[in-house]
Design a protein around this motif. Structure first.
Motif, PDB file in Angstrom:
ATOM      1  N   ARG A  25       0.810  -1.364   0.063  1.00 16.67           N
ATOM      2  CA  ARG A  25      -0.107   0.355  -0.271  1.00 16.67           C
ATOM      3  C   ARG A  25       0.775   1.600  -0.104  1.00 16.67           C
ATOM      4  NH1 ARG A  25      -2.683  -3.273   4.016  1.00 16.67           N
ATOM      5  NH2 ARG A  25      -1.840  -1.677   5.776  1.00 16.67           N
ATOM      6  N   GLN A  26       1.967   1.316   0.651  1.00 22.02           N
ATOM      7  CA  GLN A  26       2.755   2.264   0.558  1.00 22.02           C
ATOM      8  C   GLN A  26       3.535   2.749  -0.715  1.00 22.02           C
ATOM      9  OE1 GLN A  26       5.580   0.700   3.883  1.00 22.02           O
ATOM     10  NE2 GLN A  26       4.231   1.679   5.715  1.00 22.02           N
ATOM     11  N   THR A  27       4.200   1.763  -1.061  1.00 13.90           N
ATOM     12  CA  THR A  27       4.420   1.353  -2.119  1.00 13.90           C
ATOM     13  C   THR A  27       3.816   2.171  -3.728  1.00 13.90           C
ATOM     14  OG1 THR A  27       6.562   0.070  -1.608  1.00 13.90           O
ATOM     15  CG2 THR A  27       5.989   1.140  -4.130  1.00 13.90           C
ATOM     16  N   ARG A  28       2.415   2.029  -3.789  1.00 17.96           N
ATOM     17  CA  ARG A  28       1.537   1.755  -4.470  1.00 17.96           C
ATOM     18  C   ARG A  28       1.034   3.952  -4.270  1.00 17.96           C
ATOM     19  NH1 ARG A  28      -2.919  -0.657  -7.889  1.00 17.96           N
ATOM     20  NH2 ARG A  28      -1.860  -2.151  -6.308  1.00 17.96           N
ATOM     21  N   ILE A  66       6.950   6.900 -17.755  1.00 17.82           N
ATOM     22  CA  ILE A  66       7.116   6.088 -16.688  1.00 17.82           C
ATOM     23  C   ILE A  66       8.129   5.842 -15.950  1.00 17.82           C
ATOM     24  CG2 ILE A  66       7.077   3.735 -16.126  1.00 17.82           C
ATOM     25  CD1 ILE A  66       5.087   3.662 -18.312  1.00 17.82           C
ATOM     26  N   ALA A  67       9.604   6.486 -16.633  1.00 14.61           N
ATOM     27  CA  ALA A  67      11.081   6.724 -15.740  1.00 14.61           C
ATOM     28  C   ALA A  67      11.003   7.177 -15.163  1.00 14.61           C
ATOM     29  CB  ALA A  67      11.407   6.081 -17.423  1.00 14.61           C
ATOM     30  N   ALA A  86      11.854   8.985  -9.745  1.00 12.07           N
ATOM     31  CA  ALA A  86      11.350  10.255  -8.304  1.00 12.07           C
ATOM     32  C   ALA A  86      10.858   9.888  -7.308  1.00 12.07           C
ATOM     33  CB  ALA A  86      10.670  11.413  -9.388  1.00 12.07           C
ATOM     34  N   ALA A  87      10.590   8.064  -7.258  1.00 18.97           N
ATOM     35  CA  ALA A  87       9.965   7.605  -6.532  1.00 18.97           C
ATOM     36  C   ALA A  87      10.782   6.697  -5.638  1.00 18.97           C
ATOM     37  CB  ALA A  87       8.607   6.281  -6.800  1.00 18.97           C
ATOM     38  N   ASP A  88      11.959   6.371  -6.434  1.00 14.33           N
ATOM     39  CA  ASP A  88      13.146   5.610  -5.860  1.00 14.33           C
ATOM     40  C   ASP A  88      12.645   4.009  -5.897  1.00 14.33           C
ATOM     41  OD1 ASP A  88      15.996   5.478  -5.484  1.00 14.33           O
ATOM     42  OD2 ASP A  88      15.492   5.098  -3.600  1.00 14.33           O
ATOM     43  N   VAL A  89      12.682   3.986  -7.034  1.00 12.69           N
ATOM     44  CA  VAL A  89      12.109   2.206  -7.252  1.00 12.69           C
ATOM     45  C   VAL A  89      12.153   2.105  -8.849  1.00 12.69           C
ATOM     46  CG1 VAL A  89       9.980   2.286  -5.644  1.00 12.69           C
ATOM     47  CG2 VAL A  89      10.146   2.752  -7.978  1.00 12.69           C
ATOM     48  N   ALA A  90      11.941   0.654  -9.153  1.00 14.62           N
ATOM     49  CA  ALA A  90      12.735   0.077 -10.269  1.00 14.62           C
ATOM     50  C   ALA A  90      12.050   0.467 -11.442  1.00 14.62           C
ATOM     51  CB  ALA A  90      12.920  -0.981 -10.481  1.00 14.62           C
ATOM     52  N   LYS A 135      10.532  -1.900 -12.810  1.00 13.91           N
ATOM     53  CA  LYS A 135       9.990  -3.090 -12.682  1.00 13.91           C
ATOM     54  C   LYS A 135       8.805  -3.009 -11.786  1.00 13.91           C
ATOM     55  CE  LYS A 135      10.650  -8.047 -11.807  1.00 13.91           C
ATOM     56  NZ  LYS A 135      11.093  -9.146 -11.591  1.00 13.91           N
ATOM     57  N   THR A 136       9.214  -2.773 -10.754  1.00 11.19           N
ATOM     58  CA  THR A 136       7.654  -2.288  -9.412  1.00 11.19           C
ATOM     59  C   THR A 136       7.173  -1.720 -10.139  1.00 11.19           C
ATOM     60  OG1 THR A 136       9.774  -2.339  -8.054  1.00 11.19           O
ATOM     61  CG2 THR A 136       8.102  -0.978  -7.876  1.00 11.19           C
ATOM     62  N   PHE A 137       7.541  -0.100 -11.228  1.00 13.92           N
ATOM     63  CA  PHE A 137       5.710   0.441 -11.139  1.00 13.92           C
ATOM     64  C   PHE A 137       4.908  -0.705 -11.518  1.00 13.92           C
ATOM     65  CE2 PHE A 137       3.570   2.433 -14.547  1.00 13.92           C
ATOM     66  CZ  PHE A 137       3.305   3.895 -13.824  1.00 13.92           C
ATOM     67  N   PHE A 138       5.742  -1.517 -12.805  1.00 14.35           N
ATOM     68  CA  PHE A 138       4.548  -1.878 -13.449  1.00 14.35           C
ATOM     69  C   PHE A 138       4.576  -3.533 -12.710  1.00 14.35           C
ATOM     70  CE2 PHE A 138       7.346  -0.848 -17.040  1.00 14.35           C
ATOM     71  CZ  PHE A 138       6.604  -0.079 -17.735  1.00 14.35           C
ATOM     72  N   ASN A 139       5.205  -3.605 -11.068  1.00 15.21           N
ATOM     73  CA  ASN A 139       3.622  -4.507 -10.992  1.00 15.21           C
ATOM     74  C   ASN A 139       2.338  -4.284  -9.944  1.00 15.21           C
ATOM     75  OD1 ASN A 139       5.964  -6.272 -11.211  1.00 15.21           O
ATOM     76  ND2 ASN A 139       7.547  -5.904  -8.812  1.00 15.21           N
ATOM     77  N   TYR A 140       3.090  -2.567 -10.218  1.00 13.89           N
ATOM     78  CA  TYR A 140       1.814  -1.455  -9.433  1.00 13.89           C
ATOM     79  C   TYR A 140       0.485  -1.574 -10.964  1.00 13.89           C
ATOM     80  CZ  TYR A 140       3.767  -2.113  -5.274  1.00 13.89           C
ATOM     81  OH  TYR A 140       4.322  -2.999  -3.957  1.00 13.89           O
TER      82      TYR A 140
END
Length: 225
Positions: free
Chosen positions: A11-14, A35-36, A41-45, A47-52
């Motif tokens: 939930r926090q990551t989303r 998306i990049a 800016a969120a300091d995530v990969a 792949k993490t974005f596309f997981n959500y």
């Protein structure tokens, strides 16, 4: 315990991704934001974005799908003698208000303005919004038919859900245009629109709704006679 921490982290990551995306949308516009950039800016990969979120358009609408599933569960657990209008009002007061007050634009006037601008002007966001709305209405209508198998057919269930969402949405938009992005005023207006729509849906009582029969064939055209 571990499952609880994992869900909290999700939930926090989303939320972080949604917050970051809207900040970038406000700063540089939807089209110029990639998306990049959101992931960086969120300091995530990436792949993490596309997981959500499967796309940039999806992040605009946050986690709408989870509220639809919650709505389906609520409909499936209706009270034995609960009428369709009463259930829809309870559904609105519960899950839908939760989305409006906890969703991606809740409590943030600037973000609401950014959201409105995107929905009104960006074709990709408009198309995604229509898809999200269609999925919401279809899911709720299917759940209503399952919950009221002797009272509702797919057409009447779809009409009931459409009346509910359409009335609340139109009333909230009218409030927005008159009063600006005042969340409580929009919620009150949406509830007023819902109440008006439910008066018409009170005809959906036990045994009153049946599958729509085909209309009688039209008489042959006299054209050319």
């Amino acid at each position: 315990m571990e499952d609880g921490r994992r869900e909290r982290k999700k939930r926090q990551t989303r939320k972080l991704l949604v917050d970051t995306a809207f900040r970038l949308f406000a700063e540089q516009g939807y089209e110029r934001t990639t998306i990049a950039q959101i992931a960086a800016a969120a300091d995530v990969a990436m792949k993490t974005f596309f997981n959500y979120f499967p796309s940039k358009e999806d992040v605009v609408f946050g986690n709408a799908g989870s509220y639809v599933e919650a709505a389906r569960r609520l409909i499936a657990q209706r009270e034995p003698d609960e009428s369709v209008p009463d259930l829809l009002i309870r559904l609105y007061d519960g899950e839908i208000v939760n989305y409006l007050t906890e969703g991606p634009t809740a409590g943030d006037v600037e973000r609401m303005e950014v959201y409105k601008h995107m929905v009104m002007t960006v074709p990709a966001v408009q198309a995604k919004g229509l898809q999200v709305l269609f999925d919401i209405q279809r899911g709720m209508a299917e759940a209503l038919v399952e919950a009221y198998p002797d009272e509702l057919d797919p057409i009447s269930a779809a009409a009931a859900v459409g009346s509910m969402i359409g009335a609340a949405q139109a009333a909230a938009m009218a409030s927005y245009e008159r009063s600006g992005p005042v969340e409580q005023e929009q919620l009150k207006a949406a509830r007023r629109g819902l109440d008006l729509a439910m008066k018409g849906l009170n005809t959906l009582g036990r045994g009153l709704v049946r599958p729509v029969k085909p209309s009688a064939p039209l008489p042959p055209s006299s054209q050319g006679a």
